[in-house]
Design an enzyme around this catalytic site. Structure first.
Site, PDB file in Angstrom:
ATOM      1  CG  HIS A 125       6.727   0.051  10.524  1.00  0.00           C
ATOM      2  ND1 HIS A 125       6.601  -0.435  11.802  1.00  0.00           N
ATOM      3  CD2 HIS A 125       6.432   1.372  10.612  1.00  0.00           C
ATOM      4  CE1 HIS A 125       6.238   0.542  12.623  1.00  0.00           C
ATOM      5  NE2 HIS A 125       6.139   1.657  11.927  1.00  0.00           N
ATOM      6  CG  ASP A 146      -0.206  -0.186   2.550  1.00  0.00           C
ATOM      7  OD1 ASP A 146       0.977  -0.601   2.543  1.00  0.00           O
ATOM      8  OD2 ASP A 146      -0.803   0.115   3.602  1.00  0.00           O
TER       9      ASP A 146
END
Ligand SMILES: O=c1[nH]cnc2c1ncn2[C@@H]1O[C@H](CO)[C@@H](O)[C@H]1O
Length: 319
Positions: A243, A11
């Site tokens: 992340h 995303d």
């Protein structure tokens, strides 16, 4: 050794861009496709950004399959983290629209097709909410068995979340989908923010990136400002959490992490909606629980954070 075939479900997203570029600089893996999902941006924009990043990298040979626009339960009200990544998902840089187009197939159909084509050989690296993966599992009963491994960035194991104290953003994006994936019986490795919060790119690291001539380093420095200022405001820190690239490293070099194995379930209601709950199996419960006899997954527990940050930096600067 043959590189491991990976599909990145993404995303994009600033840290997604880092992960995608890191994959291109990693001889251990071969990216055979990108699938897109909402999360940091809506799915339509995620697809555009994925195509854009492939053009930046000169890798327009890689197909992009667009994913779901709604959650597994068909909810259309989504939580989009534009406050983390900018309205365009890539640091508000107003890049020109990509020339490329996604393939006709949906993300779930592409995942199923590739898993059937190379049974046991493909690793999906899932960097957003898990809707596409759950759809593939539901559409094809053999998918969980055919897919080699699912490395997912998601969950907050024994720590607070980043959406609220209970839940991490990717799991919160589609808790029902996450629960389907965790109990699918697939070979799942979950990398939660309990691990990724240890991998930090500092201001000094960013300066190093800026000084390098790496193509990817230069591009990332252009888009990183929004991500740094969000972390500064939200966490009072001078640095950003890595992340997505950290999760990708589980597919590249699993020995940089340690793992535990057990059943994970996801809370789907109430104030703890999105909570990931790992059964550490220290107690033999008298009653049958919602964890009893469910397939186990691996959960990352520790990380060699120094080595992870160094590997990410080195590869992004050498581009
Ligand atoms: O509110 C938020 N705080 C921190 N990270 C977020 C938030 N929303 C989305 N992300 C994004 O979700 C993944 C990690 O949970 C990362 O990709 C991060 O960029």
């Amino acid at each position: 050794m043959e590189p491991k075939k990976i599909i990145i479900d993404t995303d994009p997203g600033i840290d997604d861009a880092m992960a995608i570029f890191l994959a291109f600089k990693s001889p251990e893996v071969e990216v055979i496709g990108l699938t897109t999902i909402y999360g940091n941006v809506y799915t339509t924009l995620a697809t555009k950004n994925a195509l854009h990043l492939l053009e930046v990298a000169g890798r327009t040979d890689i197909p992009v399959a667009e994913g779901s626009h709604v959650t597994l339960t068909k909810a259309t009200k989504l939580r989009i983290a534009d406050f983390v990544h900018g309205a365009d998902g890539l640091g508000n840089q107003n890049f020109p629209p990509p020339k490329g187009k996604p393939i006709e197939q949906s993300a779930a159909a592409f995942l199923i097709e590739q898993a059937n084509l190379y049974p046991g050989k493909i690793t999906v690296v899932a960097l957003g909410p898990l809707t596409n993966i759950a759809l593939a599992i539901q559409l094809d009963p053999a998918f969980a068995k055919n897919i080699g491994q699912i490395v997912l960035l998601g969950g907050a194991f024994s720590v607070n979340g980043n959406v609220n104290p209970a839940t991490e953003a990717n799991i919160f994006g589609d808790p029902e989908a996450a629960d389907v994936v965790f109990i699918s019986g697939a070979d799942v490795v979950a990398v939660g923010i309990n691990v990724t919060h240890q991998a930090i790119m500092t201001d000094a690291d960013r300066d190093k990136l800026a000084q390098s001539n790496g193509k990817f380093a230069q591009y990332l420095c252009q888009i990183l400002e929004v991500y740094f200022s969000y972390h500064h405001d939200a966490y009072a820190m001078r640095g950003v959490y890595l992340h997505d690239p950290t999760a990708l490293l589980v597919a590249i070099n699993p020995s940089l992490f340690t793992y535990t194995e057990g059943v994970v379930r996801v809370q789907t209601s109430g104030i703890t909606r999105g909570l990931t709950l790992f059964d550490n199996r220290q107690k033999r419960f008298a009653e049958i629980t919602e964890w009893t006899d469910k397939p186990t997954v691996k959960v990352a527990v520790t990380v060699d954070a120094k080595a992870v940050v160094k590997l990410i930096m080195d590869r992004l600067m050498d581009s």
